[in-house]
Write a protein that holds these residues in place. Structure first.
Motif, PDB file in Angstrom:
ATOM      1  N   ARG A  45      76.808  35.420  27.815  1.00 30.57           N
ATOM      2  CA  ARG A  45      76.906  34.018  27.393  1.00 30.57           C
ATOM      3  C   ARG A  45      77.886  33.875  26.228  1.00 30.57           C
ATOM      4  O   ARG A  45      78.730  32.975  26.210  1.00 30.57           O
ATOM      5  N   GLU A  46      77.797  34.796  25.249  1.00 34.45           N
ATOM      6  CA  GLU A  46      78.690  34.717  24.093  1.00 34.45           C
ATOM      7  C   GLU A  46      80.124  35.031  24.485  1.00 34.45           C
ATOM      8  O   GLU A  46      81.063  34.380  23.997  1.00 34.45           O
ATOM      9  N   GLU A  47      80.332  36.034  25.337  1.00 30.46           N
ATOM     10  CA  GLU A  47      81.689  36.408  25.745  1.00 30.46           C
ATOM     11  C   GLU A  47      82.377  35.279  26.500  1.00 30.46           C
ATOM     12  O   GLU A  47      83.566  35.033  26.333  1.00 30.46           O
ATOM     13  N   CYS A  48      81.609  34.574  27.338  1.00 29.09           N
ATOM     14  CA  CYS A  48      82.204  33.536  28.182  1.00 29.09           C
ATOM     15  C   CYS A  48      82.212  32.162  27.526  1.00 29.09           C
ATOM     16  O   CYS A  48      82.806  31.219  28.062  1.00 29.09           O
ATOM     17  N   GLY A  49      81.553  32.046  26.381  1.00 28.62           N
ATOM     18  CA  GLY A  49      81.570  30.776  25.674  1.00 28.62           C
ATOM     19  C   GLY A  49      80.841  29.666  26.401  1.00 28.62           C
ATOM     20  O   GLY A  49      81.277  28.506  26.368  1.00 28.62           O
ATOM     21  N   VAL A  50      79.740  29.991  27.072  1.00 32.91           N
ATOM     22  CA  VAL A  50      78.965  28.966  27.764  1.00 32.91           C
ATOM     23  C   VAL A  50      77.607  28.846  27.083  1.00 32.91           C
ATOM     24  O   VAL A  50      77.141  29.765  26.419  1.00 32.91           O
ATOM     25  N   ASP A  51      76.969  27.687  27.269  1.00 35.45           N
ATOM     26  CA  ASP A  51      75.659  27.477  26.662  1.00 35.45           C
ATOM     27  C   ASP A  51      74.626  27.218  27.746  1.00 35.45           C
ATOM     28  O   ASP A  51      74.901  27.344  28.940  1.00 35.45           O
ATOM     29  N   ALA A  52      73.446  26.846  27.325  1.00 32.75           N
ATOM     30  CA  ALA A  52      72.342  26.661  28.257  1.00 32.75           C
ATOM     31  C   ALA A  52      72.578  25.521  29.240  1.00 32.75           C
ATOM     32  O   ALA A  52      71.898  25.442  30.267  1.00 32.75           O
ATOM     33  N   SER A  53      73.535  24.641  28.949  1.00 29.42           N
ATOM     34  CA  SER A  53      73.795  23.524  29.858  1.00 29.42           C
ATOM     35  C   SER A  53      74.519  23.965  31.118  1.00 29.42           C
ATOM     36  O   SER A  53      74.569  23.233  32.102  1.00 29.42           O
ATOM     37  N   THR A  54      75.105  25.153  31.087  1.00 32.48           N
ATOM     38  CA  THR A  54      75.789  25.675  32.275  1.00 32.48           C
ATOM     39  C   THR A  54      74.745  26.291  33.187  1.00 32.48           C
ATOM     40  O   THR A  54      74.240  27.387  32.948  1.00 32.48           O
ATOM     41  N   ILE A  55      74.394  25.578  34.249  1.00 34.81           N
ATOM     42  CA  ILE A  55      73.304  26.039  35.109  1.00 34.81           C
ATOM     43  C   ILE A  55      73.766  26.289  36.547  1.00 34.81           C
ATOM     44  O   ILE A  55      72.970  26.774  37.356  1.00 34.81           O
ATOM     45  N   ARG A  56      75.035  26.005  36.858  1.00 33.40           N
ATOM     46  CA  ARG A  56      75.528  26.239  38.208  1.00 33.40           C
ATOM     47  C   ARG A  56      76.849  27.011  38.156  1.00 33.40           C
ATOM     48  O   ARG A  56      77.602  26.917  37.190  1.00 33.40           O
ATOM     49  N   VAL A  57      77.094  27.773  39.224  1.00 30.47           N
ATOM     50  CA  VAL A  57      78.311  28.581  39.279  1.00 30.47           C
ATOM     51  C   VAL A  57      79.557  27.706  39.214  1.00 30.47           C
ATOM     52  O   VAL A  57      80.557  28.087  38.609  1.00 30.47           O
ATOM     53  N   ALA A  58      79.499  26.527  39.788  1.00 28.42           N
ATOM     54  CA  ALA A  58      80.653  25.629  39.779  1.00 28.42           C
ATOM     55  C   ALA A  58      81.045  25.213  38.368  1.00 28.42           C
ATOM     56  O   ALA A  58      82.182  24.806  38.113  1.00 28.42           O
ATOM     57  N   GLU A  59      80.121  25.304  37.420  1.00 30.78           N
ATOM     58  CA  GLU A  59      80.392  24.913  36.044  1.00 30.78           C
ATOM     59  C   GLU A  59      80.949  26.054  35.199  1.00 30.78           C
ATOM     60  O   GLU A  59      81.316  25.837  34.049  1.00 30.78           O
ATOM     61  N   VAL A  60      81.024  27.249  35.763  1.00 30.24           N
ATOM     62  CA  VAL A  60      81.530  28.403  35.021  1.00 30.24           C
ATOM     63  C   VAL A  60      83.043  28.275  34.843  1.00 30.24           C
ATOM     64  O   VAL A  60      83.752  28.001  35.805  1.00 30.24           O
ATOM     65  N   TRP A  97      82.666  45.172  30.123  1.00 31.75           N
ATOM     66  CA  TRP A  97      84.090  44.877  30.017  1.00 31.75           C
ATOM     67  C   TRP A  97      84.687  45.516  28.772  1.00 31.75           C
ATOM     68  O   TRP A  97      83.983  45.978  27.880  1.00 31.75           O
ATOM     69  N   LYS A  98      86.003  45.519  28.743  1.00 34.13           N
ATOM     70  CA  LYS A  98      86.736  46.004  27.582  1.00 34.13           C
ATOM     71  C   LYS A  98      88.039  45.224  27.495  1.00 34.13           C
ATOM     72  O   LYS A  98      88.858  45.268  28.409  1.00 34.13           O
TER      73      LYS A  98
END
Length: 422
Positions: free
Chosen positions: A93-108, A170-171
């Motif tokens: 979550r921290e690496e991708c910069g998304v929060d709890a509101s991202t609940i679907r793959v389309a929102e990634v 990842w690296k």
């Protein structure tokens, strides 16, 4: 170019991504991270319990301290077009910069690390088996990022794949200018250095031995040797890697299978010296020791409890026959190479040794006994072609009255002869 292979299935789907990975050099993420995916795969196997897929009820990613923070759980119960993200580990979550509101793959976000993981979920649906993959892409910060992931199917009804659990590491590399300079130096060193021997890209992971070089040239990639202080769990992980390679490789080569059996045999030998550790592994994987077939649990630990039963039986016979012949640790694959008939020949030889010695011919012994006895009486009835004839008599005045002769029922005659000579 991504590289992905099924764990228990030889089929795979080519998957195109926007960024072409560097395919002529190893993805140097590190041994701990490689082992993470091995442990994730082993955890999946431990939840199988003899089923085609583990139950989603048995998965608790929030409490998996080892790799839970690097994982994501996708829910397909409402269809595969846009699965719901049921769990997203803190590190991802921290690496991708998304929060709890991202609940679907389309929102990634399309250029995020998480998108690289979700890009592969359709391969799970097609392969119906875990998928390991690794590649390189340019992330949102403009830096090349090496990543390695594994996706594993789960089910709510033991039949349908309606959840997928993924683990990724990842690296992030240096900036493009520095990377270009390093690549030039590496290329110059490569041109002036002797040709190195091939080594697996993911030597100790579920897709061990599937480097692009091997796929292009047909060269077999040998697994990395185990350290002398390897634990029983390390040996099991290495054996599972080799089994995964033998199961997933497109060529299904004999040598890959021999290596997998060799590592399973080495694990079985080590298990004899670590009974407590072996018992813990059996309990963790829902298996029990079998006094009459001690190698069967070893085979199931390595190849999976849901592996084809016929093959499990055959592989267990191979390990038992090797032990019977005092094959040394590390020598099973070479022994199989020279064994007459290969695996099938070894299985046949072991079964022949297990087969009980043929019982003495009871009928022949009984017939010989009756031949030596003096006759009780002589009846002037025409004899048939058979040596022994069953006569049916009833009690009469002063003796027995013969009423019928049965000479056409060989089975009945044999039973009567055995009974009479007993």
């Amino acid at each position: 170019m991504d590289m992905s292979r099924g764990i228990n299935d030889s089929s795979s789907l080519d998957h195109e991504v926007e960024d072409e990975a560097v395919s002529d050099r190893p993805l140097d993420i590190g041994n701990d991270e490689r082992r993470m995916h091995v442990r994730a795969y082993n955890h999946w196997v431990s939840l199988l319990g003899g089923r085609a897929y583990p139950s989603i009820e048995d998965l608790d990613p929030e409490n998996i301290a080892d790799f839970g923070q690097n994982s994501v759980l996708l829910d397909f119960t409402n269809g595969i077009e846009d699965p719901v993200i049921r769990f997203l580990g803190r590190s991802l979550r921290e690496e991708c910069g998304v929060d709890a509101s991202t609940i679907r793959v389309a929102e990634v976000p399309s250029r995020s690390l998480l998108s690289r993981l979700t890009d592969h979920y359709l391969q799970i649906i097609a392969n119906r088996a875990p998928i390991g993959f690794e590649a390189e892409f340019v992330g949102t910060r403009g830096h090349n990022t090496l990543y390695r992931g594994i996706l594993m199917p789960f089910s709510s009804d033991e039949d349908t794949i309606d959840f997928i659990y993924g683990v990724i590491n990842w690296k992030e590399l240096v900036d493009a200018e520095t990377q270009a300079r390093l690549n030039a130096e590496i290329e110059e060193a490569r041109r002036t250095a002797p040709t190195p021997s091939l080594a697996p890209v993911w030597a100790d992971g579920p897709s061990a031995g599937f480097a692009d070089a091997a796929l292009d040239t047909g060269t077999e990639l040998l697994p990395a040797p185990l350290p002398v202080d390897a634990t029983l769990a390390d040996r099991l992980a290495a054996a599972r890697d080799s089994a995964a390679q033998a199961s997933a490789t497109d060529t299904r080569s004999r040598s890959a299978l021999y290596r997998a059996l060799a590592r399973a045999y080495d694990f079985a030998i080590a298990a004899e010296d670590d009974a407590e550790g072996f018992a813990e592994l059996l309990e963790l994987n829902g298996l029990r020791a079998q006094a009459r077939a001690p190698m069967t649990p070893c085979v199931k630990l390595v190849f999976g409890a849901g592996y084809d039963k016929t093959r499990v039986t055959e592989f267990a016979a191979v390990l038992t026959h090797a032990q019977r012949n005092a094959v040394p640790e590390g020598g099973l694959d070479g022994w199989l190479e020279v064994a007459e008939g290969g695996i099938k020949g070894v299985v046949a030889a072991e079964r022949a040794l297990r087969r009980p010695a043929p019982a003495q011919d009871i009928f022949a012994r009984a017939a010989e006994e009756l031949r030596s006895r003096p006759p009780l009486a002589h009846v002037p009835i025409e004899a048939g072609a058979n040596e022994f004839v069953v006569l049916i008599a009833r009690a009469g005045e002063g003796g027995l009255d013969i009423v019928a002769a049965v000479d056409s029922d060989a089975a009945l005659t044999e039973r009567v002869v055995k009974k009479a000579a007993a």
